[in-house]
Design an enzyme around this catalytic site. Sequence first.
Site, mmCIF file in Angstrom:
data_model
loop_
_atom_site.group_PDB
_atom_site.id
_atom_site.type_symbol
_atom_site.label_atom_id
_atom_site.label_comp_id
_atom_site.label_asym_id
_atom_site.label_seq_id
_atom_site.Cartn_x
_atom_site.Cartn_y
_atom_site.Cartn_z
ATOM 1 N N HIS A 111 0.806 -1.218 0.000
ATOM 2 C CA HIS A 111 0.000 0.000 0.000
ATOM 3 C C HIS A 111 0.840 1.270 0.000
ATOM 4 O O HIS A 111 0.298 2.364 -0.131
ATOM 5 C CB HIS A 111 -0.949 0.020 1.210
ATOM 6 C CG HIS A 111 -0.245 0.165 2.524
ATOM 7 N ND1 HIS A 111 0.420 -0.878 3.130
ATOM 8 C CD2 HIS A 111 -0.103 1.226 3.350
ATOM 9 C CE1 HIS A 111 0.934 -0.476 4.266
ATOM 10 N NE2 HIS A 111 0.643 0.798 4.432
ATOM 11 N N ASP A 136 -3.689 -2.235 -1.927
ATOM 12 C CA ASP A 136 -4.754 -1.748 -1.064
ATOM 13 C C ASP A 136 -5.553 -0.665 -1.794
ATOM 14 O O ASP A 136 -4.979 0.241 -2.423
ATOM 15 C CB ASP A 136 -4.116 -1.169 0.206
ATOM 16 C CG ASP A 136 -5.111 -0.896 1.318
ATOM 17 O OD1 ASP A 136 -6.298 -0.646 1.016
ATOM 18 O OD2 ASP A 136 -4.693 -0.914 2.488
ATOM 19 N N TYR A 168 -6.059 -2.997 9.261
ATOM 20 C CA TYR A 168 -5.161 -3.745 10.146
ATOM 21 C C TYR A 168 -5.984 -4.636 11.081
ATOM 22 O O TYR A 168 -6.921 -4.182 11.730
ATOM 23 C CB TYR A 168 -4.303 -2.781 10.968
ATOM 24 C CG TYR A 168 -3.387 -3.463 11.948
ATOM 25 C CD1 TYR A 168 -2.216 -4.072 11.511
ATOM 26 C CD2 TYR A 168 -3.695 -3.526 13.304
ATOM 27 C CE1 TYR A 168 -1.359 -4.717 12.403
ATOM 28 C CE2 TYR A 168 -2.846 -4.165 14.205
ATOM 29 C CZ TYR A 168 -1.689 -4.759 13.745
ATOM 30 O OH TYR A 168 -0.855 -5.395 14.630
ATOM 31 N N ARG A 237 -10.448 -12.984 20.600
ATOM 32 C CA ARG A 237 -10.447 -12.692 19.164
ATOM 33 C C ARG A 237 -11.562 -13.429 18.425
ATOM 34 O O ARG A 237 -12.075 -12.930 17.424
ATOM 35 C CB ARG A 237 -9.097 -13.093 18.546
ATOM 36 C CG ARG A 237 -7.905 -12.282 19.036
ATOM 37 C CD ARG A 237 -6.633 -12.788 18.408
ATOM 38 N NE ARG A 237 -5.524 -11.870 18.607
ATOM 39 C CZ ARG A 237 -4.556 -11.685 17.739
ATOM 40 N NH1 ARG A 237 -4.567 -12.363 16.589
ATOM 41 N NH2 ARG A 237 -3.573 -10.842 17.992
ATOM 42 N N GLU A 304 -4.567 -14.778 11.411
ATOM 43 C CA GLU A 304 -3.691 -15.418 12.389
ATOM 44 C C GLU A 304 -4.301 -16.683 13.000
ATOM 45 O O GLU A 304 -3.671 -17.317 13.842
ATOM 46 C CB GLU A 304 -3.298 -14.416 13.482
ATOM 47 C CG GLU A 304 -2.412 -13.294 12.946
ATOM 48 C CD GLU A 304 -1.930 -12.353 14.032
ATOM 49 O OE1 GLU A 304 -2.557 -12.313 15.108
ATOM 50 O OE2 GLU A 304 -0.927 -11.655 13.794
#
Length: 422
Positions: A111, A136, A168, A237, A304
Amino acid sequence: MLQLENAKYSFLFCLGICIFICSVIYIKAKSSDIPRAQNHSLSCHPFPDDCQVLLPSSSSTTRWQRTACREVSNFKSAPNCAWIKTELHFIMEPLSREEEDYPLAFIITIHKEFEVFVRLLRAIYAPQNVYCIHIDLNAPLVYKASVKSLAGCFPNIFLASASERVTYAGFSRLQADINCMEDLVRSPVKWRKVINLCGQDFPTMSNLELVRYMQGAEWRDRNMTPGIKQPTSMRYRTQRQHVEIRGVYVVPKGIAKKPPPHNLQIYFGTAYYALTRAFVEYALNSSVAKDLLEWSKDTYSPDEHYWVTLNHVKDAPGSNIHGGWEGNIRAIKWRDQEGTAHQGCNGRYVRNICIYAIEDLPWIIKKNSIFANKFESNSFPEALDCLEQWHRHKVLQQAMVPIKSSWQLATEVNISGASTVG
């Protein structure tokens, strides 16, 4: 009549001047589309002493000095592709039969910092491989146009057919990789494994070393997704819904999520991977993968957990159901690992990850990961200059074909500066 003649000559004279001025303006405009050679106050001088000790020299009386000193600015229009390949030092031939027979695919999400992207790309470029570039949607238009122009010079580099506005820790980051995977499985290149990168990565293994690592007994038919069963500290999460403020940040909604589909055990690991082609096809087509992907849309940083969880599914091709943190995929200095995995960051921490300075390079080289992360050209330019030359020198030393002068990023010079070693 004389006045008419004088007027005619005056007109022709003015016309000639105008044509001359317009020609000069046109030539300048055309030449400005090609990146110019400029003297970097740092990179065109001999490498700092901290770097020289890392670069193998043929003699105690020589030092390495950069020859690749061009500042690569955004392209205003279609660049000269022959110039790009030669003057920006791309290696345009397979360096060994071993590498030619084992093509790799790369996903690069970017980006910003066009010059850093170009330097990463030329470090990993090989004509037998294939490269999908995801830009991006937040990136400036001139940046997107420059990347598109550069990619147009190479038949094996292309832009992702669908782009995301990447946030992010958001689902959009995972979706960007999947968009590229969908394009890569349609590529005519018969790539064997795919590796994902960001614009602040840089390789420490050569392409030959990477091919050998991927074909070693441990990873020949397996996916590399370092990670473990989700620790208690990371369960927030995936146990609570999150909402992505597109292009900004991810925030919790405070609503409990349903259990994962197919009674899957959720794992936690790195967002970086090396995946077999069969596994990528499984991830794109199997109901288990699709259901997990849908369930992951309102989680925090799903990249992740998604790949490492899927790689622990028994039926997934190349799965590693008993795997943990194995796989030397990235050299990263995390702030919370200072004093254990490393002895500190000589650059600066950003989001608890070290931005490397030149003093960090011995640790990176000793670790011998596939890639190192992260680098910034503005903060610590010497670190990237030095690692880039160290890497290119290794690549050319391992080559099994004659070396072309345009592939060199630096030359050895006598300390007196009287002659060049080459």
